[in-house]
Design an enzyme around this catalytic site. Structure first.
Site, PDB file in Angstrom:
ATOM      1  N   GLY A  37     -59.123   1.481  31.561  1.00 34.09           N
ATOM      2  CA  GLY A  37     -58.727   2.794  32.358  1.00 34.09           C
ATOM      3  C   GLY A  37     -58.505   2.361  33.734  1.00 34.09           C
ATOM      4  O   GLY A  37     -58.569   1.410  34.355  1.00 34.09           O
ATOM      5  N   LYS A  41     -63.316  -0.448  32.244  1.00 37.46           N
ATOM      6  CA  LYS A  41     -62.865  -1.198  30.721  1.00 37.46           C
ATOM      7  C   LYS A  41     -63.978  -0.754  29.740  1.00 37.46           C
ATOM      8  O   LYS A  41     -65.131  -0.387  30.126  1.00 37.46           O
ATOM      9  CB  LYS A  41     -62.821  -2.497  30.817  1.00 37.46           C
ATOM     10  CG  LYS A  41     -63.888  -3.404  30.963  1.00 37.46           C
ATOM     11  CD  LYS A  41     -63.428  -4.947  31.127  1.00 37.46           C
ATOM     12  CE  LYS A  41     -64.835  -5.493  31.571  1.00 37.46           C
ATOM     13  NZ  LYS A  41     -64.833  -7.086  31.930  1.00 37.46           N
ATOM     14  N   LYS A  57     -69.065   1.407  28.233  1.00 31.11           N
ATOM     15  CA  LYS A  57     -68.292   1.638  29.228  1.00 31.11           C
ATOM     16  C   LYS A  57     -68.676   1.109  30.478  1.00 31.11           C
ATOM     17  O   LYS A  57     -69.743   1.235  30.917  1.00 31.11           O
ATOM     18  CB  LYS A  57     -68.046   3.264  29.469  1.00 31.11           C
ATOM     19  CG  LYS A  57     -67.738   4.075  28.457  1.00 31.11           C
ATOM     20  CD  LYS A  57     -66.837   5.224  28.590  1.00 31.11           C
ATOM     21  CE  LYS A  57     -65.684   5.386  27.592  1.00 31.11           C
ATOM     22  NZ  LYS A  57     -64.895   6.447  28.080  1.00 31.11           N
ATOM     23  N   ASP A 151     -58.134  15.693  32.697  1.00 35.84           N
ATOM     24  CA  ASP A 151     -57.289  14.726  32.431  1.00 35.84           C
ATOM     25  C   ASP A 151     -57.135  14.650  30.850  1.00 35.84           C
ATOM     26  O   ASP A 151     -57.131  13.690  30.244  1.00 35.84           O
ATOM     27  CB  ASP A 151     -57.965  13.445  32.643  1.00 35.84           C
ATOM     28  CG  ASP A 151     -56.855  12.424  32.924  1.00 35.84           C
ATOM     29  OD1 ASP A 151     -55.780  12.488  32.830  1.00 35.84           O
ATOM     30  OD2 ASP A 151     -57.125  11.127  32.927  1.00 35.84           O
TER      31      ASP A 151
HETATM   32  N1  LIG Z   1     -65.639   5.540  22.749  1.00 31.36           N
HETATM   33  C1  LIG Z   1     -64.782   4.867  22.333  1.00 31.36           C
HETATM   34  N2  LIG Z   1     -64.448   4.354  21.400  1.00 31.36           N
HETATM   35  C2  LIG Z   1     -63.270   3.789  21.126  1.00 31.36           C
HETATM   36  N3  LIG Z   1     -62.378   3.650  22.154  1.00 31.36           N
HETATM   37  C3  LIG Z   1     -62.376   3.915  23.447  1.00 31.36           C
HETATM   38  C4  LIG Z   1     -63.931   4.843  23.699  1.00 31.36           C
HETATM   39  N4  LIG Z   1     -63.686   4.958  25.092  1.00 31.36           N
HETATM   40  C5  LIG Z   1     -62.580   4.478  25.535  1.00 31.36           C
HETATM   41  N5  LIG Z   1     -61.976   4.124  24.578  1.00 31.36           N
HETATM   42  C6  LIG Z   1     -60.586   3.440  24.752  1.00 31.36           C
HETATM   43  O1  LIG Z   1     -60.384   2.854  26.004  1.00 31.36           O
HETATM   44  C7  LIG Z   1     -59.390   3.669  26.838  1.00 31.36           C
HETATM   45  C8  LIG Z   1     -59.863   3.683  28.211  1.00 31.36           C
HETATM   46  O2  LIG Z   1     -60.867   4.638  28.325  1.00 31.36           O
HETATM   47  P1  LIG Z   1     -61.536   5.235  29.596  1.00 31.36           P
HETATM   48  O3  LIG Z   1     -62.515   6.347  29.121  1.00 31.36           O
HETATM   49  O4  LIG Z   1     -62.044   4.301  30.398  1.00 31.36           O
HETATM   50  O5  LIG Z   1     -60.264   5.768  30.221  1.00 31.36           O
HETATM   51  P2  LIG Z   1     -59.125   6.699  30.342  1.00 31.36           P
HETATM   52  O6  LIG Z   1     -59.597   8.158  30.297  1.00 31.36           O
HETATM   53  O7  LIG Z   1     -58.445   6.401  28.912  1.00 31.36           O
HETATM   54  O8  LIG Z   1     -58.112   6.303  31.329  1.00 31.36           O
HETATM   55  P3  LIG Z   1     -57.990   6.495  33.033  1.00 31.36           P
HETATM   56  O9  LIG Z   1     -59.669   6.141  33.409  1.00 31.36           O
HETATM   57  O10 LIG Z   1     -57.282   5.390  33.169  1.00 31.36           O
HETATM   58  O11 LIG Z   1     -57.622   7.756  33.218  1.00 31.36           O
HETATM   59  C9  LIG Z   1     -59.051   4.805  25.972  1.00 31.36           C
HETATM   60  O12 LIG Z   1     -57.963   5.283  26.338  1.00 31.36           O
HETATM   61  C10 LIG Z   1     -59.420   4.473  24.604  1.00 31.36           C
HETATM   62  O13 LIG Z   1     -58.375   3.818  23.942  1.00 31.36           O
END
Ligand SMILES: Nc1ncnc2c1ncn2[C@@H]1O[C@H](COP(=O)(O)OP(=O)(O)OP(=O)(O)O)[C@@H](O)[C@H]1O
Length: 317
Positions: A37, A41, A57, A151
């Protein structure tokens, strides 16, 4: 009995934690990166001692103040009891470069991947209703705790409500529950159509202006982008997409429309939320990530500015 007050004061008291310093490879088998994100990552890993698979995370220390990391971890953890919010485990640590916390793995990825799998057709209406019901319940849980997600989106495309685009011009915006409500409506739109109705929810965008005219009942012509929707879904959209954020209905408004037809034509779409076929509620149920939740009293990032935007609204009733 009113149990709200003690709970709320607890949830907003950010825990002070001494983060354990770890070498990640010593405690975890890192399998692969499963997402990234704006802030960091997400890594799929197995905890060696317990054999549990987790989503780690990771945010870089260089760009993330410790208090921001602890706040995100704190709220993710305290919102976990809701059945539709991914579990965040009580596991947080640091390495030389990153802060980490551990979360339940969402095995089928996120909603944008499910929408992409439809190759431009859109999710089947029944699946969208299941997802929307789950997300609105999770958002209601957050809103009750005076938290906004900020978001709620399917793709990193412009689902922002009009007050945000105005704020870019006027440099002032007060994050509100109404923003989540607008984004929930946009999520319904994207899930059913795979696209956005406009480039920007701003009067400079003619497709948005058409919507505004219709919304203000200056025309009875349904905007072109909304003609695939039934009268009932249009009514719901009107309510969730009130131009003034304070006039938007609560997220739970969607519950009144779940038994109605949403698309004008009966949907022939296959289920794409669950890659193996029909939607299995439990997998989508827990797919709402809380990485962007913001407590109105903890406005720390650049997207939020100091004063309320409502006073400067371009829209009148
Ligand atoms: N618990 C999880 N299990 C599986 N995949 C996940 C999980 N959390 C996040 N992801 C994957 O990682 C991606 C990035 O997650 P993250 O929560 O860091 O940011 P985001 O909210 O999607 O994006 P940004 O931070 O850019 O606004 C998600 O879109 C998803 O595809």
């Amino acid at each position: 009995m009113n149990t709200n007050k003690p709970q709320q004061s607890t949830i907003h008291k950010i825990r002070e934690i001494k983060l354990e310093a770890l070498y990640i490879d010593r405690d975890y088998d890192v399998l692969k990166e499963i997402g990234s994100g704006d802030y960091g990552k997400v890594i799929l890993a197995v905890h060696r001692d317990t054999g549990s698979e987790v989503a780690l995370k990771a945010v870089p220390k260089a760009t993330t103040p410790t208090k921001d990391f602890l706040m995100e971890f704190h709220y993710s953890y305290f919102l976990s009891p809701h059945k539709n919010i991914l579990d965040t485990y009580d596991v947080a640590f640091e390495t030389s470069e990153h802060y980490y916390f551990a979360q339940e793995v969402a095995p089928f990825g996120d909603l944008s991947q499910a929408v992409e799998r439809t190759n431009g057709v859109g999710l089947n209406e029944r699946d969208v209703k299941i997802v929307v019901e789950q997300i609105s319940s999770a958002l209601e849980f957050m809103h009750d705790k005076e938290l906004v997600h900020r978001d709620v989106r399917v793709k990193s495309l412009p689902s922002c409500p009009p007050e945000v685009w105005e704020a870019v011009l006027l440099e002032g915006y007060n994050i509100e529950v109404g923003s989540d409500v607008w984004q929930l409506a946009m999520m319904v739109y994207v899930c059913l159509t795979t696209r956005f109705p406009w480039d920007k929810a701003d009067i400079t965008d003619p497709r948005f202006t058409d919507f505004v005219q219709w919304h203000k009942r200056k025309t009875t012509r349904t905007p072109k982008e909304f003609r695939v929707f039934s009268a009932r879904l249009l009514r719901l959209m009107r309510r969730l997409m009130e131009l003034k954020p304070t006039k938007r209905y609560p997220v739970t408004e969607v519950n009144k429309y779940l038994r109605d037809r949403w698309l004008v034509q009966r949907s022939q779409r296959a289920s794409s939320v669950h890659p193996q076929g029909d939607l299995n509620g439990s997998h989508v149920t827990r797919s709402l990530s809380c990485s962007h939740l913001v407590h109105p009293h903890h406005r720390s990032d650049e997207w939020m500015a100091s004063k309320s935007k409502d006073d400067h609204s371009l829209y009148t009733d």
